[in-house]
Design an enzyme around this catalytic site. Sequence first.
Site, mmCIF file in Angstrom:
data_model
loop_
_atom_site.group_PDB
_atom_site.id
_atom_site.type_symbol
_atom_site.label_atom_id
_atom_site.label_comp_id
_atom_site.label_asym_id
_atom_site.label_seq_id
_atom_site.Cartn_x
_atom_site.Cartn_y
_atom_site.Cartn_z
ATOM 1 N N ASP A 115 0.845 -1.201 0.000
ATOM 2 C CA ASP A 115 0.000 0.000 0.000
ATOM 3 C C ASP A 115 0.875 1.244 0.000
ATOM 4 O O ASP A 115 2.001 1.218 0.498
ATOM 5 C CB ASP A 115 -0.899 -0.033 1.245
ATOM 6 C CG ASP A 115 -2.046 0.962 1.135
ATOM 7 O OD1 ASP A 115 -2.304 1.472 0.020
ATOM 8 O OD2 ASP A 115 -2.679 1.234 2.167
ATOM 9 N N ASN B 130 -10.237 -2.761 -6.130
ATOM 10 C CA ASN B 130 -9.479 -1.869 -7.016
ATOM 11 C C ASN B 130 -10.123 -1.883 -8.400
ATOM 12 O O ASN B 130 -10.302 -0.844 -9.039
ATOM 13 C CB ASN B 130 -8.022 -2.336 -7.214
ATOM 14 C CG ASN B 130 -7.144 -2.211 -5.977
ATOM 15 O OD1 ASN B 130 -6.157 -2.916 -5.851
ATOM 16 N ND2 ASN B 130 -7.474 -1.313 -5.059
#
Length: 281
Positions: free
Chosen positions: A37, A85
């Site tokens: 991340d 995503n």
Amino acid sequence: MYSSGTLRIHELTSEERAVYATLKPECLPQHVAIIMDGNGRWAGHRSLKRFLGHQQGAKSVQLVTETASRIGLPWLTLYAFSLENNLRRPRAEVNFLMRLLKSYLESNVERMMDNNVRIKYIGRTHELPPEVQDKMRWAEEATARNTGTTLTLALNYGGRSELVDAFRSLAAEAMLKHASFDRITEEDIHRHLYTAHMPDPDLLIRTSGEMRLSNYLLWQIAYTEIFVTERLWPDFRGIHLLEAIADFQRRERRYGGLGEGSAEGAGAADEEAEAVKIAAG
Ligand code: FPP
């Protein structure tokens, strides 16, 4: 028991070797999973477009994988693209990530061969664009006979959808065999997960400081040790993997038991007798 392939410690950088020297090689984790991340923030801090953060993140993927292979880590599983995503990011970013994945595979298969790395995937990969699937298959077949680290990319992956897929396939199997559902065991569920061929992660690393699991390997991380670092993924390198492993080796894993040095055995019997006396007044 824990190492896979040949150790190539001499290929570590001198800084990595210094951290490696503090590790107990016989207690290396078998499986490290990473939530990568912070690509967007890394780019934002430099007033760059998010895409450049992802591009830099792809470099980290290769460098961390190479360190993993040098220390003989058998399984490395990276969260490269979640179902969320795919559904929630702007189309331009999703398309960029797909192109990046293709070019990552094209340009890194040779390095994977040099490092004895085998690549595999988990997730609903059949929903990815066909040309991406072709490149994935090509890289998987090219590296299939390597015996070192297995690098698994989680692509179009979600932990809950993995469980849905496992339950559907388990139900289909049970109906085919006329087996009854009330006999389903944890082992049966494990057999139908995307990760059936690998051990559960010992260590889960999350970069960029968020304290979330983000729908990653929900079933598999029941007893996994979690290590969160503030470092953003594009700045994460092999040495940081080794530091996370050093931290992991300082933990005591108890799997719901009492752990070493606790009052098991005679001590526990004394405690039980004491508790009975108290209960009896
Ligand atoms: C999070 O960054 C990361 C991702 C969306 C997926 C990880 C992708 C890569 C490391 C690059 C490509 C990988 C391969 C294997 C080629 P973010 O955009 O959520 O960061 P932010 O939270 O700072 O916005």
